[in-house]
Design a protein around this motif. Structure first.
Motif, PDB file in Angstrom:
ATOM      1  N   LEU A 200      -2.725   1.649 -12.802  1.00  0.00           N
ATOM      2  CA  LEU A 200      -1.526   1.426 -13.627  1.00  0.00           C
ATOM      3  C   LEU A 200      -0.833   2.725 -14.022  1.00  0.00           C
ATOM      4  O   LEU A 200      -0.470   2.937 -15.173  1.00  0.00           O
ATOM      5  N   TYR A 201      -0.637   3.594 -13.039  1.00  0.00           N
ATOM      6  CA  TYR A 201       0.197   4.775 -13.227  1.00  0.00           C
ATOM      7  C   TYR A 201       1.100   4.931 -12.011  1.00  0.00           C
ATOM      8  O   TYR A 201       0.884   4.317 -10.965  1.00  0.00           O
ATOM      9  N   SER A 202       2.146   5.740 -12.173  1.00  0.00           N
ATOM     10  CA  SER A 202       3.161   5.867 -11.129  1.00  0.00           C
ATOM     11  C   SER A 202       2.690   6.698  -9.956  1.00  0.00           C
ATOM     12  O   SER A 202       2.018   7.714 -10.122  1.00  0.00           O
ATOM     13  N   LEU A 203       3.100   6.246  -8.772  1.00  0.00           N
ATOM     14  CA  LEU A 203       2.849   6.983  -7.540  1.00  0.00           C
ATOM     15  C   LEU A 203       4.138   7.626  -7.027  1.00  0.00           C
ATOM     16  O   LEU A 203       4.129   8.742  -6.535  1.00  0.00           O
ATOM     17  N   ARG A 204       5.271   6.894  -7.185  1.00  0.00           N
ATOM     18  CA  ARG A 204       6.565   7.405  -6.729  1.00  0.00           C
ATOM     19  C   ARG A 204       7.681   6.725  -7.511  1.00  0.00           C
ATOM     20  O   ARG A 204       7.561   5.566  -7.904  1.00  0.00           O
ATOM     21  N   TYR A 205       8.778   7.464  -7.696  1.00  0.00           N
ATOM     22  CA  TYR A 205       9.975   6.931  -8.336  1.00  0.00           C
ATOM     23  C   TYR A 205      11.184   7.449  -7.571  1.00  0.00           C
ATOM     24  O   TYR A 205      11.263   8.628  -7.222  1.00  0.00           O
ATOM     25  N   LYS A 206      12.139   6.554  -7.313  1.00  0.00           N
ATOM     26  CA  LYS A 206      13.337   6.917  -6.557  1.00  0.00           C
ATOM     27  C   LYS A 206      14.547   6.280  -7.220  1.00  0.00           C
ATOM     28  O   LYS A 206      14.516   5.105  -7.586  1.00  0.00           O
ATOM     29  N   ARG A 207      15.608   7.065  -7.374  1.00  0.00           N
ATOM     30  CA  ARG A 207      16.856   6.535  -7.938  1.00  0.00           C
ATOM     31  C   ARG A 207      18.030   7.091  -7.153  1.00  0.00           C
ATOM     32  O   ARG A 207      18.124   8.297  -6.937  1.00  0.00           O
ATOM     33  N   GLU A 208      18.907   6.193  -6.752  1.00  0.00           N
ATOM     34  CA  GLU A 208      20.168   6.563  -6.123  1.00  0.00           C
ATOM     35  C   GLU A 208      21.261   5.923  -6.949  1.00  0.00           C
ATOM     36  O   GLU A 208      21.308   4.695  -7.062  1.00  0.00           O
ATOM     37  N   SER A 209      22.120   6.742  -7.544  1.00  0.00           N
ATOM     38  CA  SER A 209      23.181   6.167  -8.363  1.00  0.00           C
ATOM     39  C   SER A 209      24.477   6.943  -8.191  1.00  0.00           C
ATOM     40  O   SER A 209      24.477   8.129  -7.872  1.00  0.00           O
ATOM     41  N   VAL A 210      25.555   6.221  -8.406  1.00  0.00           N
ATOM     42  CA  VAL A 210      26.884   6.806  -8.406  1.00  0.00           C
ATOM     43  C   VAL A 210      27.529   6.412  -9.724  1.00  0.00           C
ATOM     44  O   VAL A 210      27.567   5.232 -10.078  1.00  0.00           O
ATOM     45  N   GLU A 211      27.988   7.415 -10.445  1.00  0.00           N
ATOM     46  CA  GLU A 211      28.706   7.193 -11.699  1.00  0.00           C
ATOM     47  C   GLU A 211      30.025   7.930 -11.593  1.00  0.00           C
ATOM     48  O   GLU A 211      30.042   9.159 -11.471  1.00  0.00           O
ATOM     49  N   ASN A 212      31.112   7.172 -11.587  1.00  0.00           N
ATOM     50  CA  ASN A 212      32.451   7.753 -11.448  1.00  0.00           C
ATOM     51  C   ASN A 212      32.524   8.735 -10.286  1.00  0.00           C
ATOM     52  O   ASN A 212      32.942   9.880 -10.439  1.00  0.00           O
ATOM     53  N   ASP A 213      32.098   8.310  -9.122  1.00  0.00           N
ATOM     54  CA  ASP A 213      32.140   9.082  -7.875  1.00  0.00           C
ATOM     55  C   ASP A 213      31.213  10.291  -7.851  1.00  0.00           C
ATOM     56  O   ASP A 213      31.323  11.141  -6.977  1.00  0.00           O
TER      57      ASP A 213
ATOM     58  N   SER B 282       0.859  -1.175   0.000  1.00  0.00           N
ATOM     59  CA  SER B 282       0.000   0.000   0.000  1.00  0.00           C
ATOM     60  C   SER B 282       0.896   1.226   0.000  1.00  0.00           C
ATOM     61  O   SER B 282       1.860   1.289   0.772  1.00  0.00           O
ATOM     62  N   TYR B 283       0.617   2.161  -0.889  1.00  0.00           N
ATOM     63  CA  TYR B 283       1.362   3.416  -0.927  1.00  0.00           C
ATOM     64  C   TYR B 283       0.347   4.549  -0.854  1.00  0.00           C
ATOM     65  O   TYR B 283      -0.491   4.694  -1.756  1.00  0.00           O
ATOM     66  N   GLU B 284       0.407   5.304   0.223  1.00  0.00           N
ATOM     67  CA  GLU B 284      -0.545   6.393   0.476  1.00  0.00           C
ATOM     68  C   GLU B 284      -1.996   5.940   0.269  1.00  0.00           C
ATOM     69  O   GLU B 284      -2.790   6.621  -0.375  1.00  0.00           O
ATOM     70  N   GLY B 285      -2.285   4.755   0.791  1.00  0.00           N
ATOM     71  CA  GLY B 285      -3.646   4.236   0.757  1.00  0.00           C
ATOM     72  C   GLY B 285      -4.054   3.559  -0.537  1.00  0.00           C
ATOM     73  O   GLY B 285      -5.182   3.101  -0.670  1.00  0.00           O
ATOM     74  N   ARG B 286      -3.156   3.477  -1.506  1.00  0.00           N
ATOM     75  CA  ARG B 286      -3.451   2.848  -2.790  1.00  0.00           C
ATOM     76  C   ARG B 286      -2.699   1.519  -2.888  1.00  0.00           C
ATOM     77  O   ARG B 286      -1.539   1.435  -2.482  1.00  0.00           O
ATOM     78  N   PRO B 287      -3.333   0.464  -3.463  1.00  0.00           N
ATOM     79  CA  PRO B 287      -2.571  -0.765  -3.698  1.00  0.00           C
ATOM     80  C   PRO B 287      -1.517  -0.486  -4.766  1.00  0.00           C
ATOM     81  O   PRO B 287      -1.812   0.152  -5.781  1.00  0.00           O
ATOM     82  N   ALA B 288      -0.288  -0.904  -4.485  1.00  0.00           N
ATOM     83  CA  ALA B 288       0.806  -0.554  -5.396  1.00  0.00           C
ATOM     84  C   ALA B 288       1.803  -1.687  -5.529  1.00  0.00           C
ATOM     85  O   ALA B 288       2.151  -2.347  -4.550  1.00  0.00           O
TER      86      ALA B 288
END
Length: 186
Positions: free
Chosen positions: A75-88, A37-43
């Motif tokens: 079938l639409y996005s609720l949240r997106y998160k990205r953590e990345s390191v490219e060459n420091d 569940s994300y903010e009350g929605r099935p996800a």
């Protein structure tokens, strides 16, 4: 969709070896973490991990973790998160979607336009699996999270049976046409 007959389910995990031509470059894992569940929605909660191997990291290192929450009914996005390191260098993103107002909301509260019924780049991989494929079919999708990344075109080439170490599977060969080269589809 009928969640009991979905094209994916919690616990699914796909592991890939990434190569640059014949040279092994790293690994990528995609996972349907759970139906939550994300903010009350099935996800659906999706995750992706990408890691360059030691040899490639000497030239160009990448380590990335993406997570997405896709509304399981709409079938639409609720949240997106990205953590990345490219060459420091860190490249982090974390935003939520206001689907009613067609906005992507940044952590600092700033907003950017989003496509109607926006789907983020990680969820799009799974969204594509929900299309009603048949040989020769074409789909034009205009719901990428960033309107500048539209459209994605999908052309269904053929149905084929593939044998891999995990077993033999009925699959569809498709051709994707992308407007930009960002994110997972790069």
């Amino acid at each position: 969709p009928d969640l009991g007959r979905s094209a994916f389910a919690p616990g699914e995990r796909l592991e890939y070896v990434v190569s640059y031509g014949p040279v092994p470059a790293g690994s990528m894992e995609l996972e349907v973490v759970d139906l939550t569940s994300y903010e009350g929605r099935p996800a659906f909660h999706f995750a992706s991990d990408v890691q360059s191997n030691r040899a490639v990291s000497y030239i160009y290192e990448i380590a990335s973790r993406e997570e997405a929450w896709l509304d399981a009914e709409e079938l639409y996005s609720l949240r997106y998160k990205r953590e990345s390191v490219e060459n420091d260098r860190s490249h982090d993103r974390d935003y939520t979607f206001d689907q009613e107002r067609h906005l992507r909301i940044e952590p600092d509260g700033d907003t950017r336009p989003a496509s109607p019924r926006a789907v983020d780049q990680l969820s799009m991989i799974y969204y594509l699996r929900l299309l009603p494929y048949e040989q020769g079919a074409r789909f034009t999708l205009r719901n990428q999270a960033d309107p500048d990344d539209n459209p994605i075109t999908v052309r269904v080439l053929k149905k084929e049976r593939l044998k891999v170490p995990a077993g033999t599977f009925e699959t569809w060969a498709v051709e994707l046409g992308l407007t930009t080269d960002s994110g997972v589809f790069k």
